[in-house]
Design a protein around this motif. Structure first.
Motif, PDB file in Angstrom:
ATOM      1  N   ASP A 607     -48.918  16.396 -26.994  1.00 52.70           N
ATOM      2  CA  ASP A 607     -49.990  16.198 -26.012  1.00 52.70           C
ATOM      3  C   ASP A 607     -49.775  17.073 -24.788  1.00 52.70           C
ATOM      4  N   ALA A 608     -48.539  17.175 -24.338  1.00 55.91           N
ATOM      5  CA  ALA A 608     -48.263  17.973 -23.154  1.00 55.91           C
ATOM      6  C   ALA A 608     -48.541  19.452 -23.402  1.00 55.91           C
ATOM      7  N   GLU A 609     -48.187  19.944 -24.579  1.00 55.53           N
ATOM      8  CA  GLU A 609     -48.456  21.354 -24.898  1.00 55.53           C
ATOM      9  C   GLU A 609     -49.952  21.620 -24.929  1.00 55.53           C
ATOM     10  N   LEU A 610     -50.736  20.722 -25.495  1.00 55.80           N
ATOM     11  CA  LEU A 610     -52.184  20.908 -25.575  1.00 55.80           C
ATOM     12  C   LEU A 610     -52.810  20.962 -24.192  1.00 55.80           C
ATOM     13  N   LEU A 611     -52.432  20.004 -23.323  1.00 50.44           N
ATOM     14  CA  LEU A 611     -53.002  19.992 -21.978  1.00 50.44           C
ATOM     15  C   LEU A 611     -52.500  21.170 -21.144  1.00 50.44           C
ATOM     16  N   THR A 612     -51.262  21.638 -21.396  1.00 48.85           N
ATOM     17  CA  THR A 612     -50.770  22.839 -20.711  1.00 48.85           C
ATOM     18  C   THR A 612     -51.691  24.018 -20.999  1.00 48.85           C
ATOM     19  N   GLY A 613     -52.048  24.207 -22.269  1.00 48.91           N
ATOM     20  CA  GLY A 613     -52.932  25.297 -22.628  1.00 48.91           C
ATOM     21  C   GLY A 613     -54.300  25.158 -21.985  1.00 48.91           C
ATOM     22  N   GLU A 614     -54.861  23.946 -21.967  1.00 48.24           N
ATOM     23  CA  GLU A 614     -56.181  23.739 -21.381  1.00 48.24           C
ATOM     24  C   GLU A 614     -56.186  24.060 -19.896  1.00 48.24           C
ATOM     25  N   LEU A 615     -55.201  23.543 -19.165  1.00 52.05           N
ATOM     26  CA  LEU A 615     -55.172  23.768 -17.722  1.00 52.05           C
ATOM     27  C   LEU A 615     -54.938  25.234 -17.374  1.00 52.05           C
ATOM     28  N   GLY A 626     -52.922  34.149 -10.763  1.00 54.97           N
ATOM     29  CA  GLY A 626     -52.112  33.477 -11.752  1.00 54.97           C
ATOM     30  C   GLY A 626     -51.972  31.996 -11.434  1.00 54.97           C
ATOM     31  N   ALA A 627     -51.084  31.350 -12.161  1.00 55.65           N
ATOM     32  CA  ALA A 627     -50.903  29.912 -12.021  1.00 55.65           C
ATOM     33  C   ALA A 627     -49.410  29.594 -11.983  1.00 55.65           C
ATOM     34  N   VAL A 628     -49.075  28.516 -11.265  1.00 54.07           N
ATOM     35  CA  VAL A 628     -47.711  28.006 -11.211  1.00 54.07           C
ATOM     36  C   VAL A 628     -47.680  26.680 -11.973  1.00 54.07           C
ATOM     37  N   LEU A 629     -46.880  26.641 -13.007  1.00 49.83           N
ATOM     38  CA  LEU A 629     -46.757  25.452 -13.847  1.00 49.83           C
ATOM     39  C   LEU A 629     -45.497  24.690 -13.446  1.00 49.83           C
ATOM     40  N   THR A 630     -45.649  23.385 -13.231  1.00 48.27           N
ATOM     41  CA  THR A 630     -44.518  22.519 -12.930  1.00 48.27           C
ATOM     42  C   THR A 630     -44.526  21.349 -13.904  1.00 48.27           C
ATOM     43  N   LEU A 631     -43.379  21.114 -14.528  1.00 51.13           N
ATOM     44  CA  LEU A 631     -43.209  19.965 -15.420  1.00 51.13           C
ATOM     45  C   LEU A 631     -42.002  19.190 -14.915  1.00 51.13           C
ATOM     46  N   GLU A 632     -42.196  17.898 -14.654  1.00 46.13           N
ATOM     47  CA  GLU A 632     -41.095  17.111 -14.109  1.00 46.13           C
ATOM     48  C   GLU A 632     -41.142  15.688 -14.634  1.00 46.13           C
ATOM     49  N   VAL A 633     -39.980  15.062 -14.641  1.00 49.29           N
ATOM     50  CA  VAL A 633     -39.875  13.646 -14.982  1.00 49.29           C
ATOM     51  C   VAL A 633     -39.808  12.874 -13.677  1.00 49.29           C
ATOM     52  N   LEU A 634     -40.749  11.972 -13.469  1.00 47.94           N
ATOM     53  CA  LEU A 634     -40.772  11.183 -12.251  1.00 47.94           C
ATOM     54  C   LEU A 634     -39.659  10.157 -12.303  1.00 47.94           C
ATOM     55  N   PRO A 635     -39.035   9.914 -11.182  1.00 51.14           N
ATOM     56  CA  PRO A 635     -37.900   8.974 -11.180  1.00 51.14           C
ATOM     57  C   PRO A 635     -38.340   7.547 -11.461  1.00 51.14           C
ATOM     58  N   GLU A 636     -37.344   6.745 -11.782  1.00 52.79           N
ATOM     59  CA  GLU A 636     -37.596   5.332 -12.033  1.00 52.79           C
ATOM     60  C   GLU A 636     -38.118   4.651 -10.750  1.00 52.79           C
ATOM     61  N   VAL A 638     -40.643   3.643 -12.843  1.00 51.31           N
ATOM     62  CA  VAL A 638     -41.537   3.969 -13.947  1.00 51.31           C
ATOM     63  C   VAL A 638     -41.248   5.399 -14.363  1.00 51.31           C
ATOM     64  N   ARG A 639     -40.660   5.598 -15.513  1.00 53.40           N
ATOM     65  CA  ARG A 639     -40.250   6.932 -15.974  1.00 53.40           C
ATOM     66  C   ARG A 639     -41.428   7.577 -16.706  1.00 53.40           C
ATOM     67  N   ARG A 640     -42.040   8.575 -16.037  1.00 59.85           N
ATOM     68  CA  ARG A 640     -43.189   9.256 -16.597  1.00 59.85           C
ATOM     69  C   ARG A 640     -42.986  10.774 -16.490  1.00 59.85           C
ATOM     70  N   VAL A 641     -43.778  11.528 -17.198  1.00 59.57           N
ATOM     71  CA  VAL A 641     -43.768  12.986 -17.147  1.00 59.57           C
ATOM     72  C   VAL A 641     -45.016  13.442 -16.411  1.00 59.57           C
ATOM     73  N   ARG A 642     -44.828  14.307 -15.430  1.00 55.25           N
ATOM     74  CA  ARG A 642     -45.968  14.861 -14.696  1.00 55.25           C
ATOM     75  C   ARG A 642     -46.045  16.359 -14.969  1.00 55.25           C
ATOM     76  N   LEU A 643     -47.256  16.803 -15.313  1.00 59.70           N
ATOM     77  CA  LEU A 643     -47.554  18.215 -15.556  1.00 59.70           C
ATOM     78  C   LEU A 643     -48.521  18.659 -14.475  1.00 59.70           C
TER      79      LEU A 643
END
Length: 711
Positions: A607-615, A626-636, A638-643
């Motif tokens: 899912d993350a790869e698909l949305l990376t391509g769309e954005l 150009g664009a700056v891509l940031t991928l990070e894991v949000l701290p507890e 609630v452990r989530r991934v933010r793109l």
């Protein structure tokens, strides 16, 4: 009366017999005998040889004891010499020749060698068969010995000529004093000199400093590396007197130089030549050549040693002058370049300057790092036309002027326009090229301009190297002369961990090759180097400067934005995707998927790869940058991934309802369907579209869908 007597005029005395004396004079046979020359007649059919007394004496035989057998005649010959002589005779007979000649050695009764020469004629019958050999045999020791002496003399002179030629050739390429010592002590150095050891000393401030020792056992002289110039040592005595000293017995030196005596027994040499080094009436120092097998110096060997000393002295004088000029030029260059680099926050900077390997080693290349208002930093590399002290002086003035304009807070294009006007007003008929960039390390924004210079390189966090296209203006000085002071600005982004590399053309230009080849080599070196700025600068220096050689000087500046890896519990990656880099989109998607798998969150990768391509596609198609891509894991907790994808456009995405045949307009629908939530945030001069994956906030039941606004 003989027939010859009848032919004489009337009243003439009768002619003496051929072998007899003429009125008491020596006859031909006696003359030959006195010259140790005899004759022989060899009957091959009968196997007997008739040789006169003189011939027998040449062979070392007594006339009374010879039995006319050929084998008895050569009985005194060494077996090898006998076989060689028999081979010469046999080959002459079989080949049909009518004569032969040969030299062979006979050992006399007293043991001394005698060289004998035979010259013979072969008589043959009507069928060509050899039946008789007649000739002469003589003692040729004197002429052969003289010939050997001449050959040995010529050989010695060839060796001496070779020594001079090879030494001259090796020293002709020596530029510095270090080059001279390397030529004398490096591989083959002693062999070129025809010596087994060498000590080389230079006079400096009233002391004799030994700058080179080469040869087995000479390390025992390390105690004399630097001594006051007095007559206590043979090399110093030679320098002071200006006269060479040839020593055929090293132990004898102990009587004249007592402080050297304890060391002489440890030196494995039998002779030495102590030679003064004088060039243009200036005493530079001294040289000592050591020999293991020599016990005497003849006139030629003494002259050779003096000739070698003259060659070395001339090379040292040239090298000393060059080193002095280089030291002066280097000092001038250092005063023109910044003494220190200011500390910066949010990144690291490394600079390098490499002078050309030839000439005065001074030129117009420069670098600078300038502290700017609002926490920004200005970086510049440039090159003033020319490689002389005038170019260095202009560089110093231009660097200071550019620093002043930048420090006033002007835009990059204005800084270069004013610097160009300043250079033109100096009226030097010189121009300069440069690349200047203002960098905000907090946001990663780079505003760069170029004046006839090569563009920068950007090393991405994954090691890829990009070559952003910077629009450029004319070189500084020329731009003002031609009335075209336009320097268009290009905006770049440095994500955390990325590196900006600025350089002058000396790093990529190599005589005889295309500059594009040099750029590819530089890009490969940047990619393969370590990420840290100082380590990368060292890596580029080692990889490229020796490769390109002495043609040009080089200025190099490496600026790295501090990495932002997050923490082990909340990792993070950043990546810049250039609009003109089609491969960057694919690389970004792969980087997102690989990062999530490395973080043990592989179930979110698709899912993350698909949305990376769309954005990213939305940014690359509908904005001008150009664009700056940031991928990070949000701290507890609630452990989530933010793109997040950031661009410079102020236009926000709009929801649309695409028809069945529409090829676009489904990006926000995918965000709603695949992410836990999403939103848009203003970011300085642009915006960032973000989305999150993982359990939603709250109880975790159901997905909270963004509305397209910042949440």
């Amino acid at each position: 009366m003989t027939e010859d007597d009848r032919r004489l005029p009337a009243g003439s005395p009768p002619r003496p017999a051929p072998d007899g004396p003429r009125n008491g004079e020596i006859g031909p046979t006696e003359r030959l005998a006195m010259n140790r020359t005899g004759s022989f007649d060899w009957d091959l059919t009968a196997g007997a040889i008739d040789i006169d007394d003189a011939g027998l004496l040449v062979f070392g035989l007594e006339p009374d004891g010879f039995d006319s057998r050929p084998v008895s005649l050569v009985s005194h010959l060494d077996p090898d010499e006998r076989a060689r002589l028999e081979g010469v005779i046999r080959e002459a007979i079989i080949s049909g020749r009518t004569s032969y000649t040969a030299h062979f050695r006979i050992d006399r009764s007293d043991g001394t060698p005698q060289w004998t020469h035979v010259q013979a004629r072969i008589l043959r019958d009507g069928q060509g068969m050899a039946h008789r050999i007649v000739g002469i045999v003589r003692d040729a020791t004197a002429e052969v010995t003289h010939s050997a002496f001449v050959l040995e003399l010529e050989k010695r002179r060839e060796v001496q000529t070779s020594i001079v030629e090879r030494t001259t050739h090796a020293l002709s390429r020596a530029v510095t004093v270090d080059d001279v010592t390397a030529a004398l002590t490096g591989p083959g150095g002693l062999a070129r000199l025809g010596a087994d050891g060498l000590a080389l000393g230079l006079v400096e401030n009233g002391a004799l400093n030994i700058i080179a020792l080469s040869g087995e056992s000479l390390e025992v002289l390390n105690d004399f590396r630097s001594r006051r110039l007095d007559r206590g040592l043979p090399l110093a005595e030679t320098v002071l007197s200006g006269r060479p000293r040839f020593v055929t017995s090293l132990p004898s030196l102990g009587r004249d130089f007592p402080q050297l005596a304890p060391y002489l027994q440890r030196l494995r040499f039998r002779a030495a030549a102590y030679l003064p080094l004088v060039a243009q009436a200036r005493s530079l120092g001294g040289m000592a050549l050591f020999y293991r097998g020599r016990t005497a110096f003849n006139a030629d060997e003494r002259n050779l040693s003096l000739g070698l000393a003259a060659i070395v002295a001339q090379s040292l004088q040239r090298a000393l002058l060059f080193d002095e000029e280089r030291e002066l030029a280097t000092g001038l260059q250092e005063t023109m370049l910044p003494r220190r680099i200011p500390a910066i926050s949010g990144g690291e900077i490394a600079v390098r300057y490499h002078a050309a390997w030839s000439g005065r080693q001074v030129g117009g290349d420069w670098y600078d790092v300038i502290s700017l208002p609002r926490g920004r930093v200005g970086v510049v590399v440039g090159d003033v036309q020319g490689h002389d002290t005038h170019a260095a002086a202009i560089m110093g003035q231009l660097r200071i002027a550019l620093r002043a304009y930048a420090g006033e807070g002007h835009a990059p294009a204005t800084v270069l326009a004013r610097a160009s006007r300043f250079l033109a007003e100096l009226d030097t008929n010189r121009f300069a090229t440069c690349t200047y960039a203002q960098v905000d390390l907090t946001t990663g924004t780079v505003r760069a301009v170029r004046a006839g210079h090569l563009g920068p390189l950007i090393r991405h966090t994954d090691g890829r190297v990009g070559r952003p296209k910077l629009r450029g203006g004319l070189p500084l000085g020329l731009a003002s002369v031609f009335g075209d002071e336009e320097f268009p600005e290009t905006r770049l982004d440095l994500v955390p961990g990325e590196t900006l590399v600025l350089y002058t053309d000396g790093l990529v230009e190599q005589p005889g090759t295309d500059i594009e080849s040099g750029m590819e080599t530089l890009s490969a070196a940047v990619s393969s180097g370590p990420p840290q700025a100082e380590a990368l600068a060292d890596h580029l220096s080692e990889q490229l400067w020796e490769r390109w050689g002495p043609g040009d000087d080089v200025a190099l500046l490496v600026l790295r934005r501090s990495p932002d890896p997050g923490t082990p519990r909340a990792p993070r990656i950043h990546q810049y995707i250039h609009q003109a880099d089609p491969q960057g989109l694919s690389d970004a998607r792969a980087a997102v998927g690989q990062a999530l798998r490395d973080w043990d969150m592989g179930d979110l990768a698709d899912d993350a790869e698909l949305l990376t391509g769309e954005l990213l596609v939305n940014v690359l198609l509908h904005t001008e940058g150009g664009a700056v891509l940031t991928l990070e894991v949000l701290p507890e907790p609630v452990r989530r991934v933010r793109l997040s994808v950031q661009d410079r456009s102020s236009a926000w995405p709009r929801r649309r309802t695409p028809g069945e045949a529409a090829t676009s307009g489904r990006g926000l629908l995918l965000l709603d369907a695949l992410s836990s939530r999403w939103g848009v945030e203003p970011r300085g001069e642009g915006k960032a579209v973000w989305c999150e994956f993982g359990p939603p906030e709250g109880s975790g039941a159901g997905a909270t869908v963004g509305t397209g606004a910042a949440t």
